[in-house]
Write a protein that holds these residues in place. Sequence first.
Motif, PDB file in Angstrom:
ATOM      1  N   PHE A 119      82.061  57.352  31.962  1.00 58.18           N
ATOM      2  CA  PHE A 119      82.900  56.910  33.068  1.00 58.18           C
ATOM      3  C   PHE A 119      82.294  55.613  33.588  1.00 58.18           C
ATOM      4  CE2 PHE A 119      84.268  61.561  33.999  1.00 58.18           C
ATOM      5  CZ  PHE A 119      85.394  61.419  33.192  1.00 58.18           C
ATOM      6  N   CYS A 120      83.084  54.565  33.554  1.00 65.53           N
ATOM      7  CA  CYS A 120      82.539  53.225  33.810  1.00 65.53           C
ATOM      8  C   CYS A 120      83.153  52.588  35.059  1.00 65.53           C
ATOM      9  CB  CYS A 120      82.806  52.351  32.579  1.00 65.53           C
ATOM     10  SG  CYS A 120      81.716  50.927  32.517  1.00 65.53           S
ATOM     11  N   GLY A 121      82.497  51.514  35.517  1.00 65.75           N
ATOM     12  CA  GLY A 121      83.035  50.720  36.620  1.00 65.75           C
ATOM     13  C   GLY A 121      82.790  51.338  37.984  1.00 65.75           C
ATOM     14  N   GLU A 123      81.451  39.140  35.627  1.00 70.71           N
ATOM     15  CA  GLU A 123      82.557  38.740  36.516  1.00 70.71           C
ATOM     16  C   GLU A 123      83.711  39.721  36.353  1.00 70.71           C
ATOM     17  OE1 GLU A 123      82.426  36.911  39.028  1.00 70.71           O
ATOM     18  OE2 GLU A 123      80.392  36.457  38.392  1.00 70.71           O
ATOM     19  N   SER A 124      84.076  40.373  37.426  1.00 68.18           N
ATOM     20  CA  SER A 124      85.122  41.400  37.398  1.00 68.18           C
ATOM     21  C   SER A 124      85.340  41.868  38.820  1.00 68.18           C
ATOM     22  CB  SER A 124      84.639  42.592  36.549  1.00 68.18           C
ATOM     23  OG  SER A 124      85.348  43.768  36.859  1.00 68.18           O
ATOM     24  N   LYS A 125      86.502  42.451  39.055  1.00 71.21           N
ATOM     25  CA  LYS A 125      86.719  43.067  40.364  1.00 71.21           C
ATOM     26  C   LYS A 125      85.775  44.253  40.564  1.00 71.21           C
ATOM     27  CE  LYS A 125      90.544  45.828  38.578  1.00 71.21           C
ATOM     28  NZ  LYS A 125      91.964  46.054  38.506  1.00 71.21           N
ATOM     29  N   ARG A 126      85.153  44.712  39.473  1.00 67.34           N
ATOM     30  CA  ARG A 126      84.239  45.863  39.567  1.00 67.34           C
ATOM     31  C   ARG A 126      82.767  45.446  39.559  1.00 67.34           C
ATOM     32  NH1 ARG A 126      88.167  47.470  35.815  1.00 67.34           N
ATOM     33  NH2 ARG A 126      89.585  49.038  36.654  1.00 67.34           N
ATOM     34  N   LYS A 127      82.515  44.126  39.650  1.00 66.35           N
ATOM     35  CA  LYS A 127      81.116  43.664  39.576  1.00 66.35           C
ATOM     36  C   LYS A 127      80.297  44.232  40.738  1.00 66.35           C
ATOM     37  CE  LYS A 127      78.171  39.670  39.117  1.00 66.35           C
ATOM     38  NZ  LYS A 127      78.071  38.224  38.902  1.00 66.35           N
ATOM     39  N   GLY A 142      87.530  43.234  29.747  1.00 61.99           N
ATOM     40  CA  GLY A 142      87.594  44.700  29.722  1.00 61.99           C
ATOM     41  C   GLY A 142      88.059  45.241  31.052  1.00 61.99           C
ATOM     42  N   GLY A 143      88.138  46.569  31.114  1.00 62.95           N
ATOM     43  CA  GLY A 143      88.572  47.206  32.358  1.00 62.95           C
ATOM     44  C   GLY A 143      90.024  46.929  32.673  1.00 62.95           C
ATOM     45  N   THR A 144      90.833  46.791  31.621  1.00 58.88           N
ATOM     46  CA  THR A 144      92.218  46.349  31.795  1.00 58.88           C
ATOM     47  C   THR A 144      93.203  47.495  32.015  1.00 58.88           C
ATOM     48  OG1 THR A 144      92.557  46.524  29.419  1.00 58.88           O
ATOM     49  CG2 THR A 144      91.865  44.378  30.261  1.00 58.88           C
ATOM     50  N   GLY A 145      92.824  48.691  31.586  1.00 56.02           N
ATOM     51  CA  GLY A 145      93.772  49.808  31.649  1.00 56.02           C
ATOM     52  C   GLY A 145      94.814  49.741  30.545  1.00 56.02           C
ATOM     53  N   VAL A 146      94.581  48.886  29.557  1.00 57.03           N
ATOM     54  CA  VAL A 146      95.548  48.727  28.465  1.00 57.03           C
ATOM     55  C   VAL A 146      94.979  49.372  27.196  1.00 57.03           C
ATOM     56  CG1 VAL A 146      96.734  47.032  26.993  1.00 57.03           C
ATOM     57  CG2 VAL A 146      96.381  46.559  29.433  1.00 57.03           C
ATOM     58  N   GLY A 202      89.720  51.542  26.666  1.00 53.58           N
ATOM     59  CA  GLY A 202      90.961  50.790  26.831  1.00 53.58           C
ATOM     60  C   GLY A 202      92.145  51.664  27.172  1.00 53.58           C
ATOM     61  N   GLY A 203      92.418  51.756  28.458  1.00 59.92           N
ATOM     62  CA  GLY A 203      93.656  52.404  28.888  1.00 59.92           C
ATOM     63  C   GLY A 203      93.734  53.898  28.661  1.00 59.92           C
ATOM     64  N   VAL A 204      92.586  54.549  28.512  1.00 57.71           N
ATOM     65  CA  VAL A 204      92.624  56.008  28.350  1.00 57.71           C
ATOM     66  C   VAL A 204      92.860  56.620  29.737  1.00 57.71           C
ATOM     67  CG1 VAL A 204      91.422  58.054  27.502  1.00 57.71           C
ATOM     68  CG2 VAL A 204      90.933  55.805  26.478  1.00 57.71           C
ATOM     69  N   ILE A 217      84.584  58.830  24.332  1.00 60.90           N
ATOM     70  CA  ILE A 217      85.654  58.141  25.057  1.00 60.90           C
ATOM     71  C   ILE A 217      85.057  57.461  26.283  1.00 60.90           C
ATOM     72  CG2 ILE A 217      87.625  59.544  24.310  1.00 60.90           C
ATOM     73  CD1 ILE A 217      87.244  61.231  26.830  1.00 60.90           C
ATOM     74  N   ASP A 218      85.669  56.363  26.674  1.00 65.26           N
ATOM     75  CA  ASP A 218      85.116  55.516  27.728  1.00 65.26           C
ATOM     76  C   ASP A 218      86.272  55.126  28.654  1.00 65.26           C
ATOM     77  OD1 ASP A 218      83.938  53.504  29.213  1.00 65.26           O
ATOM     78  OD2 ASP A 218      83.371  52.274  27.492  1.00 65.26           O
ATOM     79  N   LEU A 219      86.180  55.525  29.914  1.00 63.85           N
ATOM     80  CA  LEU A 219      87.293  55.269  30.848  1.00 63.85           C
ATOM     81  C   LEU A 219      86.808  54.570  32.107  1.00 63.85           C
ATOM     82  CD1 LEU A 219      87.708  58.434  29.703  1.00 63.85           C
ATOM     83  CD2 LEU A 219      89.704  58.267  31.138  1.00 63.85           C
ATOM     84  N   SER A 220      87.633  53.660  32.590  1.00 63.36           N
ATOM     85  CA  SER A 220      87.367  53.069  33.899  1.00 63.36           C
ATOM     86  C   SER A 220      88.642  53.155  34.746  1.00 63.36           C
ATOM     87  CB  SER A 220      86.886  51.620  33.743  1.00 63.36           C
ATOM     88  OG  SER A 220      86.518  51.121  34.982  1.00 63.36           O
ATOM     89  N   SER A 221      89.653  52.344  34.413  1.00 64.12           N
ATOM     90  CA  SER A 221      90.906  52.348  35.201  1.00 64.12           C
ATOM     91  C   SER A 221      91.539  53.741  35.282  1.00 64.12           C
ATOM     92  CB  SER A 221      91.955  51.420  34.572  1.00 64.12           C
ATOM     93  OG  SER A 221      91.402  50.197  34.224  1.00 64.12           O
ATOM     94  N   GLY A 222      91.432  54.503  34.201  1.00 66.90           N
ATOM     95  CA  GLY A 222      92.118  55.805  34.103  1.00 66.90           C
ATOM     96  C   GLY A 222      91.579  56.864  35.047  1.00 66.90           C
TER      97      GLY A 222
HETATM   98  O1  LIG Z   1      85.709  47.370  34.005  1.00 70.75           O
HETATM   99  C1  LIG Z   1      85.623  46.136  34.077  1.00 70.75           C
HETATM  100  O2  LIG Z   1      86.003  45.522  35.079  1.00 70.75           O
HETATM  101  C2  LIG Z   1      85.039  45.356  32.933  1.00 70.75           C
HETATM  102  C3  LIG Z   1      84.868  44.004  33.092  1.00 70.75           C
HETATM  103  C4  LIG Z   1      84.323  43.250  32.063  1.00 70.75           C
HETATM  104  C5  LIG Z   1      83.965  43.861  30.855  1.00 70.75           C
HETATM  105  C6  LIG Z   1      84.158  45.225  30.684  1.00 70.75           C
HETATM  106  C7  LIG Z   1      84.696  45.988  31.702  1.00 70.75           C
HETATM  107  N1  LIG Z   1      84.922  47.347  31.548  1.00 70.75           N
HETATM  108  C8  LIG Z   1      84.915  48.034  30.300  1.00 70.75           C
HETATM  109  O3  LIG Z   1      86.265  48.235  29.876  1.00 70.75           O
HETATM  110  C9  LIG Z   1      86.385  49.499  29.236  1.00 70.75           C
HETATM  111  C10 LIG Z   1      87.315  50.462  29.955  1.00 70.75           C
HETATM  112  O4  LIG Z   1      88.427  49.888  30.472  1.00 70.75           O
HETATM  113  P1  LIG Z   1      89.715  50.662  31.027  1.00 70.75           P
HETATM  114  O5  LIG Z   1      89.488  52.148  30.917  1.00 70.75           O
HETATM  115  O6  LIG Z   1      90.842  50.180  30.181  1.00 70.75           O
HETATM  116  O7  LIG Z   1      89.815  50.241  32.440  1.00 70.75           O
HETATM  117  C11 LIG Z   1      85.008  50.134  29.286  1.00 70.75           C
HETATM  118  O8  LIG Z   1      84.334  49.877  28.089  1.00 70.75           O
HETATM  119  C12 LIG Z   1      84.342  49.420  30.425  1.00 70.75           C
HETATM  120  O9  LIG Z   1      82.944  49.410  30.221  1.00 70.75           O
END
Ligand SMILES: O=C(O)c1ccccc1N[C@@H]1O[C@H](COP(=O)(O)O)[C@@H](O)[C@H]1O
Length: 217
Positions: free
Chosen positions: A8-10, A34-38, A138-142, A167-169, A185-190
Amino acid sequence: MNKPIIKFCGVQSLNDLKVVCHSLADYIGFIFAESKRKVDPLLVAEWLKEVDTTKKVVAVFVNPIDEEIENVLKHVPVDVIQFHGNETIDQIRRIGHSFDGQLWKALHHHDKTIDEMEHYHSVIDGFVIDSRTKGQWGGTGVRFDWDAVPKYIDLTNRLKKLCLIAGGVNEKNISELLSLHPQGIDLSSGIEKDQKKSSEKVNKIEERVLQYVNISR
Ligand SMILES: O=C(O)c1ccccc1N[C@@H]1O[C@H](COP(=O)(O)O)[C@@H](O)[C@H]1O
């Protein structure tokens, strides 16, 4: 079937940290790019002192200069460095010489990703495969086209590396991804609601993971 590795990231606050620490995650990630999650490494160090956790800490960078990494490592107990930009093999190897933990390379899914995995594998311990989105690392939710997931799994098994699918999980599509048996699996936005980590979303994700583990037993 074993539980997939969960990251679980971000994490952006102490409250976010509490949410992900009370979860089945194996890895929790902080964005130092650089990110809104920095996040600020000094704050992360403070938050980590407030929680009692055995989760492994991942520090995510995008094309960092060595000093940025050194500054984070000075304050934060990092287990894994995740390179999420265009870092070179030489830079990753150099950082690896003075870092005891694991090194992961995030690669964006496209028609040459397999070649890139072959290129990087000798200097890293694991891959994160993320979707390619213009203007954002990254961290796009796509999500990307998961038809490609089996070939990433096959290659990482052959190379004896870890592989996390990112990516978008989210709670709606995770069962589809799990049916492909990813190692991780690796999730941030989800797992976010209003840009904060949500226990409700974490619970929904975990329900689906546990359902998968039980069904495939
Ligand atoms: O999460 C961010 O803001 C970010 C910024 C720059 C590089 C990576 C970033 N996050 C990575 O993106 C994926 C998950 O993204 P999501 O689930 O689609 O939101 C994960 O590997 C994060 O470490």
